[in-house]
Design a protein around this motif. Sequence first.
Motif, PDB file in Angstrom:
ATOM      1  N   VAL A 123       0.826  -1.211   0.000  1.00  0.00           N
ATOM      2  CA  VAL A 123       0.000   0.000   0.000  1.00  0.00           C
ATOM      3  C   VAL A 123       0.859   1.260   0.000  1.00  0.00           C
ATOM      4  CG1 VAL A 123      -1.705   1.329   1.311  1.00  0.00           C
ATOM      5  CG2 VAL A 123      -1.883  -1.172   1.202  1.00  0.00           C
ATOM      6  N   ILE A 124       0.526   2.176  -0.881  1.00  0.00           N
ATOM      7  CA  ILE A 124       1.067   3.533  -0.836  1.00  0.00           C
ATOM      8  C   ILE A 124       0.025   4.348  -0.081  1.00  0.00           C
ATOM      9  CG2 ILE A 124       1.852   5.514  -2.180  1.00  0.00           C
ATOM     10  CD1 ILE A 124       2.359   3.503  -4.507  1.00  0.00           C
ATOM     11  N   PHE A 125       0.313   4.645   1.181  1.00  0.00           N
ATOM     12  CA  PHE A 125      -0.652   5.206   2.123  1.00  0.00           C
ATOM     13  C   PHE A 125      -0.447   6.710   2.214  1.00  0.00           C
ATOM     14  CE2 PHE A 125      -2.299   6.362   6.284  1.00  0.00           C
ATOM     15  CZ  PHE A 125      -3.393   5.529   6.468  1.00  0.00           C
ATOM     16  N   CYS A 126      -1.420   7.479   1.703  1.00  0.00           N
ATOM     17  CA  CYS A 126      -1.268   8.930   1.579  1.00  0.00           C
ATOM     18  C   CYS A 126      -1.812   9.693   2.792  1.00  0.00           C
ATOM     19  CB  CYS A 126      -1.972   9.425   0.329  1.00  0.00           C
ATOM     20  SG  CYS A 126      -1.381   8.689  -1.201  1.00  0.00           S
ATOM     21  N   ILE A 127      -1.059  10.673   3.219  1.00  0.00           N
ATOM     22  CA  ILE A 127      -1.476  11.566   4.293  1.00  0.00           C
ATOM     23  C   ILE A 127      -1.049  12.989   3.934  1.00  0.00           C
ATOM     24  CG2 ILE A 127      -1.317   9.787   6.080  1.00  0.00           C
ATOM     25  CD1 ILE A 127       1.356  11.036   6.935  1.00  0.00           C
ATOM     26  N   LYS A 141      -0.385  17.260  13.749  1.00  0.00           N
ATOM     27  CA  LYS A 141      -1.646  16.736  14.273  1.00  0.00           C
ATOM     28  C   LYS A 141      -2.421  16.000  13.193  1.00  0.00           C
ATOM     29  CE  LYS A 141      -6.098  18.298  16.158  1.00  0.00           C
ATOM     30  NZ  LYS A 141      -6.923  19.485  16.495  1.00  0.00           N
ATOM     31  N   VAL A 142      -2.538  16.621  12.025  1.00  0.00           N
ATOM     32  CA  VAL A 142      -3.314  16.025  10.932  1.00  0.00           C
ATOM     33  C   VAL A 142      -2.678  14.719  10.463  1.00  0.00           C
ATOM     34  CG1 VAL A 142      -4.057  16.332   8.531  1.00  0.00           C
ATOM     35  CG2 VAL A 142      -4.272  18.217  10.166  1.00  0.00           C
ATOM     36  N   CYS A 143      -1.379  14.742  10.248  1.00  0.00           N
ATOM     37  CA  CYS A 143      -0.687  13.543   9.771  1.00  0.00           C
ATOM     38  C   CYS A 143      -0.783  12.409  10.789  1.00  0.00           C
ATOM     39  CB  CYS A 143       0.769  13.858   9.460  1.00  0.00           C
ATOM     40  SG  CYS A 143       0.995  14.910   8.002  1.00  0.00           S
ATOM     41  N   GLN A 144      -0.643  12.746  12.053  1.00  0.00           N
ATOM     42  CA  GLN A 144      -0.709  11.718  13.084  1.00  0.00           C
ATOM     43  C   GLN A 144      -2.113  11.130  13.207  1.00  0.00           C
ATOM     44  OE1 GLN A 144       1.000  13.237  16.736  1.00  0.00           O
ATOM     45  NE2 GLN A 144       2.905  13.808  15.714  1.00  0.00           N
ATOM     46  N   ALA A 188      10.478  13.740   9.168  1.00  0.00           N
ATOM     47  CA  ALA A 188      11.117  13.385  10.437  1.00  0.00           C
ATOM     48  C   ALA A 188      10.072  13.248  11.543  1.00  0.00           C
ATOM     49  CB  ALA A 188      12.161  14.435  10.810  1.00  0.00           C
ATOM     50  N   ASP A 189       9.082  14.146  11.551  1.00  0.00           N
ATOM     51  CA  ASP A 189       8.022  14.073  12.557  1.00  0.00           C
ATOM     52  C   ASP A 189       7.188  12.798  12.380  1.00  0.00           C
ATOM     53  OD1 ASP A 189       8.815  16.455  13.691  1.00  0.00           O
ATOM     54  OD2 ASP A 189       7.325  17.675  12.623  1.00  0.00           O
ATOM     55  N   ILE A 190       6.919  12.430  11.130  1.00  0.00           N
ATOM     56  CA  ILE A 190       6.174  11.194  10.864  1.00  0.00           C
ATOM     57  C   ILE A 190       6.970   9.983  11.347  1.00  0.00           C
ATOM     58  CG2 ILE A 190       5.339   9.671   9.006  1.00  0.00           C
ATOM     59  CD1 ILE A 190       4.756  12.332   7.428  1.00  0.00           C
ATOM     60  N   ARG A 191       8.264   9.995  11.105  1.00  0.00           N
ATOM     61  CA  ARG A 191       9.104   8.868  11.536  1.00  0.00           C
ATOM     62  C   ARG A 191       9.158   8.785  13.060  1.00  0.00           C
ATOM     63  NH1 ARG A 191      11.654   6.317   7.891  1.00  0.00           N
ATOM     64  NH2 ARG A 191      12.031   8.095   6.501  1.00  0.00           N
ATOM     65  N   THR A 192       9.222   9.934  13.709  1.00  0.00           N
ATOM     66  CA  THR A 192       9.214   9.949  15.175  1.00  0.00           C
ATOM     67  C   THR A 192       7.900   9.387  15.711  1.00  0.00           C
ATOM     68  OG1 THR A 192      10.721  11.843  15.287  1.00  0.00           O
ATOM     69  CG2 THR A 192       9.340  11.436  17.215  1.00  0.00           C
ATOM     70  N   PHE A 193       6.804   9.772  15.076  1.00  0.00           N
ATOM     71  CA  PHE A 193       5.490   9.252  15.480  1.00  0.00           C
ATOM     72  C   PHE A 193       5.431   7.737  15.328  1.00  0.00           C
ATOM     73  CE2 PHE A 193       1.224   7.871  14.133  1.00  0.00           C
ATOM     74  CZ  PHE A 193       0.510   8.148  15.293  1.00  0.00           C
TER      75      PHE A 193
END
Length: 251
Positions: A123-127, A141-144, A188-193
């Motif tokens: 899956v290519i999961f879009c955010i 907030k939105v991405c998380q 980087a924030d997505i990876r941290t999450f």
Amino acid sequence: MTRQFFVGGNFKLNPITLDAKSSLIDGLNNAQLDPSTEAVIAPPAIYLIPVKQTLRKDIKVAAQNAYFKESGAFTGEVSPKQLVDAGIPYVILGHSERRTLFHEDSALVATKTRAAIDAGLSVIFCIGETLSQREANETDKVCQEQLQAAVDILKEADWSKVVIAYEPVWAIGTGKVATSAQAQEAHADIRTFLGKAVSPAVAESTRIIYGGSVTASNCKELATQKDVDGFLVGGASLKPEFVDIINARKA
């Protein structure tokens, strides 16, 4: 860990003729591509099988969408099982156009993702956030929130089948591009999450790609960012410059 660079081309509702499709595929078939990059294209559903039959084998084919049911009275839908049966390895889910134009919420996108992985798809999961959300400093907030729906329904091992595409809505098809610093910060924030919500191993291994008016002229700088593992390309994937984007990390 070295994550394999990934470049996807989302043709959206283009091209509209088989001749146009053929010229696009011929261009890719004859191009010199970086063998270290995983290249994937997503033509409209009607072209999936003929494209797969004529496309060189080192480029994979993705569907632009799928439903979460295997079969049944769901007119107009394509099931993950049908895609697998047709030899299609990838599907794009959660694209902002699906979320906004077709009102797919994060729970539905997560359910589709669960069904796709269970069927054997990757899956290519879009955010991504809108301009007003970006200006309100709500990108994280939105991405998380969009990711959390998937976190709640996926097992840790499932993430090996997921490529996350961060696509700020304000940059899709507008010509506006997140700066390399903005893209890196968001990734980087997505990876941290992911490290906190799933595991450090998943955070390290999951590819996070950028989408939003990527072109041959801006891809090389974006590709140098530590947490940018590739691109999901829209309009430029229909042009010869798509080859240059696939080769963004080629010396």
